[in-house]
Write an enzyme that holds these catalytic residues in place. Sequence first.
Site, PDB file in Angstrom:
ATOM      1  N   ASP A  13      83.331  56.832 -66.781  1.00 21.39           N
ATOM      2  CA  ASP A  13      84.540  57.529 -67.630  1.00 21.39           C
ATOM      3  C   ASP A  13      86.021  57.044 -66.560  1.00 21.39           C
ATOM      4  O   ASP A  13      86.718  57.959 -66.996  1.00 21.39           O
ATOM      5  CB  ASP A  13      84.473  58.893 -67.873  1.00 21.39           C
ATOM      6  N   GLY A  15      88.052  54.898 -67.395  1.00 19.93           N
ATOM      7  CA  GLY A  15      89.117  54.407 -68.384  1.00 19.93           C
ATOM      8  C   GLY A  15      88.617  52.629 -68.357  1.00 19.93           C
ATOM      9  O   GLY A  15      89.681  51.953 -68.882  1.00 19.93           O
ATOM     10  N   LYS A  16      87.352  52.565 -68.506  1.00 15.29           N
ATOM     11  CA  LYS A  16      86.892  51.051 -68.524  1.00 15.29           C
ATOM     12  C   LYS A  16      87.242  50.456 -69.774  1.00 15.29           C
ATOM     13  O   LYS A  16      87.960  49.439 -70.083  1.00 15.29           O
ATOM     14  CB  LYS A  16      85.452  50.871 -68.341  1.00 15.29           C
ATOM     15  N   ASN A  38      74.800  55.747 -74.307  1.00 14.82           N
ATOM     16  CA  ASN A  38      75.430  56.815 -73.378  1.00 14.82           C
ATOM     17  C   ASN A  38      76.955  56.737 -73.180  1.00 14.82           C
ATOM     18  O   ASN A  38      77.636  57.540 -72.813  1.00 14.82           O
ATOM     19  CB  ASN A  38      74.379  56.765 -72.148  1.00 14.82           C
ATOM     20  N   GLY A  40      80.613  56.166 -73.466  1.00 17.38           N
ATOM     21  CA  GLY A  40      81.752  56.255 -74.595  1.00 17.38           C
ATOM     22  C   GLY A  40      83.025  55.648 -74.028  1.00 17.38           C
ATOM     23  O   GLY A  40      83.668  56.064 -73.023  1.00 17.38           O
ATOM     24  N   HIS A  41      83.658  54.484 -74.419  1.00 26.29           N
ATOM     25  CA  HIS A  41      84.811  53.898 -74.172  1.00 26.29           C
ATOM     26  C   HIS A  41      85.758  54.094 -75.159  1.00 26.29           C
ATOM     27  O   HIS A  41      85.692  53.793 -76.226  1.00 26.29           O
ATOM     28  CB  HIS A  41      84.261  52.486 -73.766  1.00 26.29           C
ATOM     29  N   THR A  42      86.832  54.592 -74.677  1.00 22.85           N
ATOM     30  CA  THR A  42      87.933  54.860 -75.450  1.00 22.85           C
ATOM     31  C   THR A  42      89.244  54.019 -75.350  1.00 22.85           C
ATOM     32  O   THR A  42      89.537  53.585 -74.255  1.00 22.85           O
ATOM     33  CB  THR A  42      88.687  56.201 -74.952  1.00 22.85           C
ATOM     34  N   GLN A 223      78.763  53.167 -67.529  1.00 21.85           N
ATOM     35  CA  GLN A 223      78.696  54.085 -66.436  1.00 21.85           C
ATOM     36  C   GLN A 223      79.481  53.713 -65.311  1.00 21.85           C
ATOM     37  O   GLN A 223      80.725  53.150 -65.425  1.00 21.85           O
ATOM     38  CB  GLN A 223      77.237  54.150 -66.243  1.00 21.85           C
ATOM     39  N   THR A 299      81.325  60.953 -75.354  1.00 24.64           N
ATOM     40  CA  THR A 299      79.935  60.924 -75.998  1.00 24.64           C
ATOM     41  C   THR A 299      79.445  62.221 -76.457  1.00 24.64           C
ATOM     42  O   THR A 299      79.233  62.417 -77.480  1.00 24.64           O
ATOM     43  CB  THR A 299      79.097  59.807 -75.090  1.00 24.64           C
ATOM     44  N   LEU A 331      96.772  57.901 -63.429  1.00 28.33           N
ATOM     45  CA  LEU A 331      97.841  58.340 -62.232  1.00 28.33           C
ATOM     46  C   LEU A 331      98.940  59.372 -62.866  1.00 28.33           C
ATOM     47  O   LEU A 331      99.023  60.548 -62.216  1.00 28.33           O
ATOM     48  CB  LEU A 331      98.785  57.014 -62.037  1.00 28.33           C
ATOM     49  N   SER A 412      97.373  52.303 -64.861  1.00 28.79           N
ATOM     50  CA  SER A 412      97.406  52.937 -65.875  1.00 28.79           C
ATOM     51  C   SER A 412      97.985  54.304 -65.889  1.00 28.79           C
ATOM     52  O   SER A 412      97.848  55.132 -65.151  1.00 28.79           O
ATOM     53  CB  SER A 412      96.199  53.117 -66.513  1.00 28.79           C
ATOM     54  N   VAL A 413      99.032  54.563 -66.812  1.00 36.74           N
ATOM     55  CA  VAL A 413      99.758  55.758 -66.645  1.00 36.74           C
ATOM     56  C   VAL A 413      99.909  56.765 -68.028  1.00 36.74           C
ATOM     57  O   VAL A 413     100.484  57.593 -68.179  1.00 36.74           O
ATOM     58  CB  VAL A 413     101.283  55.693 -66.159  1.00 36.74           C
ATOM     59  N   GLY A 414      98.942  56.398 -68.675  1.00 36.94           N
ATOM     60  CA  GLY A 414      98.558  57.129 -70.112  1.00 36.94           C
ATOM     61  C   GLY A 414      97.571  56.289 -70.818  1.00 36.94           C
ATOM     62  O   GLY A 414      97.076  55.382 -70.756  1.00 36.94           O
TER      63      GLY A 414
END
Length: 425
Positions: A13, A15-16, A38, A40-42, A223, A299, A331, A412-414
């Site tokens: 998790d 942030g991939k 398993n 869950g990539h957003t 993962q 997930t 961040l 990444s800031v958001g």
Amino acid sequence: MANTVLTGLQWGDEGKGKIIDVITETADVVVRFQGGCNAGHTVEVGADKFILHLIPSGIIRPDVECIIGNGVVVDPVALAGEIQELEERGYPVSRRLSISSRCHLVFPYHHQMDGLSETRLGSNKIGTTKRGIGPAYADKARRQGIRAELLRDKDEFEKRFRACAEEYNRLFSQAGMEPVDVEKAWRELADVVPILAPLVRDTALQVNQSIARGDTVIFEGAQGTWLDVDYGTYPYVTSSNTISGSACVGAGVPPSNVGNVMGIAKAYTTRVGSGPFPTELTGETGNLLRDQGQEYGATTGRPRRCGWFDAVATKYAVMLNGADGLAVTKLDVLDHIDPIRVCIGYRINGENVEELPADSREIETCEPIYEELPGWNCSTGGVRCWADLPDKAKAYLERIATLVDAPVSIVSVGADRAQTFFVSG
Ligand code: GDP
Ligand code: IMO
Ligand code: MG
């Protein structure tokens, strides 16, 4: 851009999904190489939010070819549902998605077995996602699995599925559990065969041909390093190798065709499920990180355990993955936390230790040694380049880079695709 492997440097998790979507702007192909649903990539683009479990995170970019590599275990019903959902939202998937014929399939009996193993472990349970991942990889290793190639031979597929399901059902009855409803499960599978069978091919050939043509290929890990079945906090791990080396096996490419490795890490740490987590914060600051970072599993919806950035564990992960650069995400979640702590070592039985031990029981006894850095106390969500970051945020990132021995390449800031910038060397 060179062919790049992206992997998580923590417990998943990181942030991939977001970073893969960002860098896929200039890529041609994205290959998922391990794990299953398993993951869950957003990916967030404006008001649109996508949570991808099996389909590679490049799918939101038009014209990018997406491949589910042989290292992935595929739940056919879940995958068909994911395809359908994206197509209903206007993203054509079928014409640019391929599934390796060598992928092992995940069935309802794997889900049930996952639940049974967890119940048997009681308070020592792994805290799995109950997606049947461990049992499916176990079947692969014991040479009892059913591979995606059988989706192209429905009669043989049905025969093999029924035989395996009956064998599992015998085990379930011995354990006093409800058997899997084989008829219902087969009907659901039979429904998705026509959707998936046309996508099944030799994807190793496909990826190598793409590379030979000069296409840019991104290898998407799932993962994170500390969930790797060999290097993670065993047995509190997932059932596949999550580190960059796994991309070669799970996609079918030789190491000589992988150019770069990008390691992804949050600016702090989270973990979902059981197992040791030295920098975990169980009090107010942990709750603040969870609230600010919206740390709930993509997930399973489970609250994620939160803690400070662990530079010792991440340095080891940088080494294992050979990360040439870091993408540091979230961040912004630290914007109003002051001071911020970073773990720079541990004390075990009164002695200072500079590596995370391999044995989970020993990790449980680690007391983190922290360095304190000043917070920046202002919002970074609108920052779009390094120069505009507050000085204290720059100092934090620079300190992390030094401690883990890899430069920061992306910040990444958001959650939105736009809230990202590259850092030039
Ligand atoms: P993955 O499994 O590594 O792809 O990560 P997940 O998608 O499970 O979890 C990352 C979560 O953080 C998602 O909800 C993302 O939308 C969100 N996210 C990613 N990058 C950032 C960031 O820089 N800031 C904030 N606030 N959220 C982010
Ligand atoms: P992404 O790709 C975070 C964790 C589970 C559990 C352990 C074993 O979104 O980063 P499993 O179901 O794999 O047998 O569970 O691994 N886990 C994850 N944690 N992110 C994930 O994926 C995970 N996939 C599995 O919580 O602790
Ligand atoms: Mg996730």
